[in-house]
Design a protein around this motif. Sequence first.
Motif, PDB file in Angstrom:
ATOM      1  N   MET A 156       0.851  -1.015   0.146  1.00  0.00           N
ATOM      2  CA  MET A 156       0.029  -0.016  -0.125  1.00  0.00           C
ATOM      3  C   MET A 156       0.771   1.298  -0.043  1.00  0.00           C
ATOM      4  N   ASP A 157       1.968   1.105   0.633  1.00  0.00           N
ATOM      5  CA  ASP A 157       2.904   2.454   0.592  1.00  0.00           C
ATOM      6  C   ASP A 157       3.559   2.569  -0.613  1.00  0.00           C
ATOM      7  N   CYS A 158       3.773   1.470  -1.653  1.00  0.00           N
ATOM      8  CA  CYS A 158       4.172   1.584  -2.862  1.00  0.00           C
ATOM      9  C   CYS A 158       3.046   2.228  -3.512  1.00  0.00           C
ATOM     10  N   VAL A 159       1.816   2.030  -3.375  1.00  0.00           N
ATOM     11  CA  VAL A 159       0.753   2.466  -4.440  1.00  0.00           C
ATOM     12  C   VAL A 159       0.531   3.829  -3.982  1.00  0.00           C
ATOM     13  N   GLU A 160       0.349   3.911  -2.731  1.00  0.00           N
ATOM     14  CA  GLU A 160      -0.201   5.707  -2.314  1.00  0.00           C
ATOM     15  C   GLU A 160       1.119   6.648  -2.769  1.00  0.00           C
ATOM     16  N   ASP A 462     -12.881 -14.324   7.352  1.00  0.00           N
ATOM     17  CA  ASP A 462     -12.027 -13.481   6.839  1.00  0.00           C
ATOM     18  C   ASP A 462     -12.196 -13.631   5.176  1.00  0.00           C
ATOM     19  N   TRP A 463     -12.454 -14.823   4.709  1.00  0.00           N
ATOM     20  CA  TRP A 463     -12.661 -15.138   3.205  1.00  0.00           C
ATOM     21  C   TRP A 463     -13.903 -14.490   2.915  1.00  0.00           C
ATOM     22  N   LEU A 464     -15.016 -14.654   3.702  1.00  0.00           N
ATOM     23  CA  LEU A 464     -16.439 -13.985   3.496  1.00  0.00           C
ATOM     24  C   LEU A 464     -16.047 -12.571   3.491  1.00  0.00           C
ATOM     25  N   LYS A 465     -15.463 -11.974   4.582  1.00  0.00           N
ATOM     26  CA  LYS A 465     -15.464 -10.537   4.638  1.00  0.00           C
ATOM     27  C   LYS A 465     -14.579 -10.048   3.368  1.00  0.00           C
ATOM     28  N   SER A 466     -13.458 -10.570   3.019  1.00  0.00           N
ATOM     29  CA  SER A 466     -12.895  -9.832   1.955  1.00  0.00           C
ATOM     30  C   SER A 466     -13.560 -10.038   0.582  1.00  0.00           C
ATOM     31  N   LYS A 467     -14.287 -11.260   0.396  1.00  0.00           N
ATOM     32  CA  LYS A 467     -15.354 -11.483  -0.867  1.00  0.00           C
ATOM     33  C   LYS A 467     -16.393 -10.142  -0.891  1.00  0.00           C
ATOM     34  N   ALA A 468     -16.952 -10.097   0.344  1.00  0.00           N
ATOM     35  CA  ALA A 468     -18.154  -9.135   0.188  1.00  0.00           C
ATOM     36  C   ALA A 468     -17.827  -7.696   0.324  1.00  0.00           C
ATOM     37  N   PHE A 469     -16.807  -7.259   1.044  1.00  0.00           N
ATOM     38  CA  PHE A 469     -16.348  -5.770   1.373  1.00  0.00           C
ATOM     39  C   PHE A 469     -15.056  -5.412   0.569  1.00  0.00           C
ATOM     40  N   GLY A 470     -14.342  -6.659  -0.097  1.00  0.00           N
ATOM     41  CA  GLY A 470     -12.972  -6.241  -0.485  1.00  0.00           C
ATOM     42  C   GLY A 470     -12.009  -6.162   0.306  1.00  0.00           C
ATOM     43  N   ARG A 471     -10.831  -6.356  -0.034  1.00  0.00           N
ATOM     44  CA  ARG A 471      -9.830  -6.571   1.147  1.00  0.00           C
ATOM     45  C   ARG A 471      -9.416  -4.999   1.422  1.00  0.00           C
ATOM     46  N   ASP A 472      -9.153  -4.716   2.853  1.00  0.00           N
ATOM     47  CA  ASP A 472      -8.759  -3.442   3.356  1.00  0.00           C
ATOM     48  C   ASP A 472      -7.552  -2.795   2.696  1.00  0.00           C
ATOM     49  N   VAL A 473      -7.551  -1.812   2.089  1.00  0.00           N
ATOM     50  CA  VAL A 473      -6.534  -0.961   1.405  1.00  0.00           C
ATOM     51  C   VAL A 473      -5.826  -0.088   2.393  1.00  0.00           C
ATOM     52  N   SER A 474      -6.352   0.025   3.780  1.00  0.00           N
ATOM     53  CA  SER A 474      -5.612   1.149   4.430  1.00  0.00           C
ATOM     54  C   SER A 474      -4.171   0.517   4.923  1.00  0.00           C
ATOM     55  N   ARG A 475      -3.447   1.570   5.104  1.00  0.00           N
ATOM     56  CA  ARG A 475      -1.945   1.244   5.308  1.00  0.00           C
ATOM     57  C   ARG A 475      -1.841   1.549   6.943  1.00  0.00           C
ATOM     58  N   GLU A 476      -1.472   0.392   7.588  1.00  0.00           N
ATOM     59  CA  GLU A 476      -1.441   0.492   9.012  1.00  0.00           C
ATOM     60  C   GLU A 476      -0.132   0.883   9.489  1.00  0.00           C
TER      61      GLU A 476
END
Length: 476
Positions: A156-160, A462-476
């Motif tokens: 995410m750091d590279c993308v941002e 987790d699998w259901l969550k990432s399918k339904a809402f997409g993976r979290d793109v926040s950079r922690e």
Amino acid sequence: PEEQFEPDPSKKNLVILGTGWGAVSLIKKLDTENYNVIVISPRNYFLFTPLLPSCTTGTVEHRSIMEPIRSITRHKQAAVKYYEAEATKIDPERKVIMMDDNSDVKGTANKTEVPYDMLVVSVGAENATFGIPGVKEHSCFLKEIGDAQQIRKKIMDCVETATFKGQSPEEVERLLHMVVVGGGPTGVEFAGELQDFFDQDIKKWIPEISDKFKVTLIEALPNVLPMFSKQLIDYTESTFKEEKITIMTKTAVKKVTDKTVEAEATGPDGKKTVEVMPYGLLVWATGNAVRPVVKDLMSQIPAQKDSRRGLAVNEYLVVQGTKDIWATGDCAVAGYAPTAQVASQEGAFLARLFNTMAKSEAIESQIHELSSTLNLKPGNPGEIATAIEAHEKQLRRIKDIKPFHYTHQGSMAYIGSERAVADVSWLNGNFATGGGLTYLFWRSAYLSMCFSTRNRVLVVVDWLKSKAFGRDVSRE
Ligand code: FAD
Ligand code: NAD
């Protein structure tokens, strides 16, 4: 029930180094009442490594594939002592382990010795770098939870950073070039997960980088996944092509700097050319190397002098040249591949072996007692002699432990875009399959292998969550 650990002087000290696949499978099946069991490992949890590549992109959250060692030992028949520490030296002469507390918080006691009667070395391996300059300093590995977290953050750091105002086109290209070195299953699975993350999520959130994100997989050998059948290698390579992952085979990385990878490619005519590739993220997955504590132990045992890849063990997993040290998993050389499958079968074998050894020792002491009674009381020798005979028979049966035998259940790997490859041994036959159905098989097989019901539930959520809402793109 939680019990206080009190070493029983009448029992042997069984020290187990590590909390990975080998050690935990041993602990799970070991009858802990027979020994004073002491576990030493810098990691106070078991890690389900097969789903680690999924953690790098947030398909699965890291805590879902961790199981605290204390929750494993808590359910044992007798208390098990756990020390969060790194074994720094094994002294087979004095039969002691030197250990250090290497955690951030240290007490006044942070370095000490632990004596053992029996020792199991299950410390796994470290990342191979082959001494290639710059690798340690600039690349991410993929072995531990911390590595997966670091990769997730860096993607995410590279993308941002690539979308920072005024970034030059060359710099954008560099930052969005994700290079994976090593075409074994770790490299292939990671490259697949990374491309999925981009295709399924990042691209939607940040469309302006759509045509600039690029994954390259570099492999020194002529093909990726050498342990799979030719058909599955071809399937993986063509799937990668569709996914737009570039595979560079017959290409060996020779040098790494903070922004570039230098690789030597061998052409079809045998000619070598050097290519310098700018990168934003570099993941190094070129396999295993021997840990220093294992190297040091090997140097103390003359019978280990010709062993290079780890502790040479015999068919009972006894470290060659020793009597009371056993080894399992990636740090042992038993003639099998360094996989979780092998390590867990070896751990389970040692549990059976140690349970049996304890039983036979108990019977031997009963025989000894009966024999002395026979000498003292010649009154009823027939009955005692029959009892001794029965015990001896039982003892022979128990002592007839067959050597370790590995049963290969097959190899599987996720290759991205909801496809997997599997070479499975089933009903005495071998099946090579690849595709969407194999992916469902891969998911259900890995789910069933997860450590606990808790892990299983968390992974499915987790699998259901990432399918339904997409993976979290926040950079922690
Ligand atoms: P590990 O599981 O690595 O455990 C070693 C333990 O020793 C750890 O707890 C560590 O903290 C501890 N330790 C380290 N140093 C010391 C020390 N000095 N003193 C005390 N303790 C120490 N295999 C498969 O069969 N199927 C798969 O799908 C699969 N996927 C994988 C995916 C990834 C990303 C990786 C990296 C590996 C994968 N593997 C897979 C391989 C598998 O994880 C290893 O073969 C397996 O972990 C080996 O088990 P082990 O017990 O020898 O070592
Ligand atoms: P690996 O040893 O299987 O593969 C490393 C690859 O890196 C090799 O193919 C090697 O040729 C290549 N390489 C080495 N130096 C290089 C260089 N300088 N430049 C380019 N390429 C280079 O390593 P791994 O993938 O980390 O796997 C380690 C073990 O864990 C294996 O036994 C594997 O089977 C197991 N594993 C299994 C799975 C699975 O079953 N799904 C997943 C991950 C790991």
